[in-house]
Design an enzyme around this catalytic site. Sequence first.
Site, mmCIF file in Angstrom:
data_model
loop_
_atom_site.group_PDB
_atom_site.id
_atom_site.type_symbol
_atom_site.label_atom_id
_atom_site.label_comp_id
_atom_site.label_asym_id
_atom_site.label_seq_id
_atom_site.Cartn_x
_atom_site.Cartn_y
_atom_site.Cartn_z
ATOM 1 N N GLU A 1 0.832 -1.212 0.000
ATOM 2 C CA GLU A 1 0.000 0.000 0.000
ATOM 3 C C GLU A 1 0.864 1.258 0.000
ATOM 4 O O GLU A 1 2.044 1.227 0.324
ATOM 5 C CB GLU A 1 -0.946 0.025 1.199
ATOM 6 C CG GLU A 1 -0.337 -0.424 2.529
ATOM 7 C CD GLU A 1 0.819 0.411 3.032
ATOM 8 O OE1 GLU A 1 0.746 1.660 2.920
ATOM 9 O OE2 GLU A 1 1.800 -0.159 3.537
ATOM 10 N N GLU B 1 4.542 -0.565 1.614
ATOM 11 C CA GLU B 1 4.667 -0.818 0.170
ATOM 12 C C GLU B 1 4.527 -2.293 -0.197
ATOM 13 O O GLU B 1 4.448 -2.638 -1.362
ATOM 14 C CB GLU B 1 6.020 -0.352 -0.390
ATOM 15 C CG GLU B 1 6.341 1.100 -0.247
ATOM 16 C CD GLU B 1 7.684 1.467 -0.889
ATOM 17 O OE1 GLU B 1 8.378 0.564 -1.412
ATOM 18 O OE2 GLU B 1 8.039 2.651 -0.868
#
Length: 359
Positions: free
Chosen positions: A183, A326
């Site tokens: 994310e 991430e």
Amino acid sequence: MGSVPVEILQAVDAIGQPDLDWAARAASRQSCLTMPPGSLGRLLELGRQLASLQRTDRPVGEPSLVAVFAADHGVAASGVSAYPSEVTGQMVANYLHGGAAVNVLARRAGAAIRVVNLGVASLPKDLVGHDQLEAHPIASGTRNFLLEPAMTREQAFQSVRVGLQLAEQWTGHDGYRVVALGEMGIGNTTSSSALLAALTKSPVDRVVGRGTGLDDEGYLRKCRVIDEALAIHGPKFVDVWDLLSRLGGFEILGLAGLALGAARNRALVVLDGLISTVAGLIAVRLCPSIKGFLVASHVGPEPGHRIALAEIGITPLLDLGLRLGEGTGAVLALPLIASAADLLREMATFDSAGISGPS
């Protein structure tokens, strides 16, 4: 109050349980492999989990994919992050150009990357229409939940539906067997911490961390913002969807939908840090049987991460002090998962190798 869409209800109903008979068959095979019993530890557990999902004692741990879902958060305007909101769009560009940490680690692991825009407020102009960007924006970021609900109930449903639809493409049509959840979104540790506090009824100071590197003043401000938001919205929660719409983020709910959709296709779902794990917790609240499809890649220093993992009831593979997000931690776990499957498929048995087994 809108009812839950049929598409979501059907997806939840379609998620079966891991097949424990196949896990037992895998355990039986592991007992015949050329090693002392249990000597490969968690790798053996991972192998049995893969066997239970794929219904074979010769499972595979590839191909694998890391999905980076991006969206902005209105609460960032309340000073809860060390970085400005435009960094979300700038990092999306970095992912697409292959220059972020998750890109480097994914290349090393041999994993594909998919980048999804669920609601980036300031997307660089050269990314509009980019052929490698999955564009499914719900809105230009959520609203500031310190002032009003972060999103409407319909937007919450829509976020989850996007995840379900992408999971069908990736794990249904494209055949990915392992999906790592990543994310990006300035302010999303605040949203995740608020969701976690509300879902687990944990004190705010136990779940809130420093995110992207807040100083003491910023950390205290972040705690106050979440405390105030919970005081505003908490008495108004009517169900889990109301909670999610008041405090959630588009990318967080999208990842929950992706987890549900991947589990529907019996793919393994690898959680990353706090935000990704809160998405996994949301998926568990919507469908408790998904727990057996989840793997915790690591535990990081964000205090809420341990609480979320404990609430789900899963044990992390790694503890490396990671707090980037991430999907970086999840990608690091992919070679372990692939290795666990390889051992079941490729390792010799005592009989095939002509080696005397334990007496």
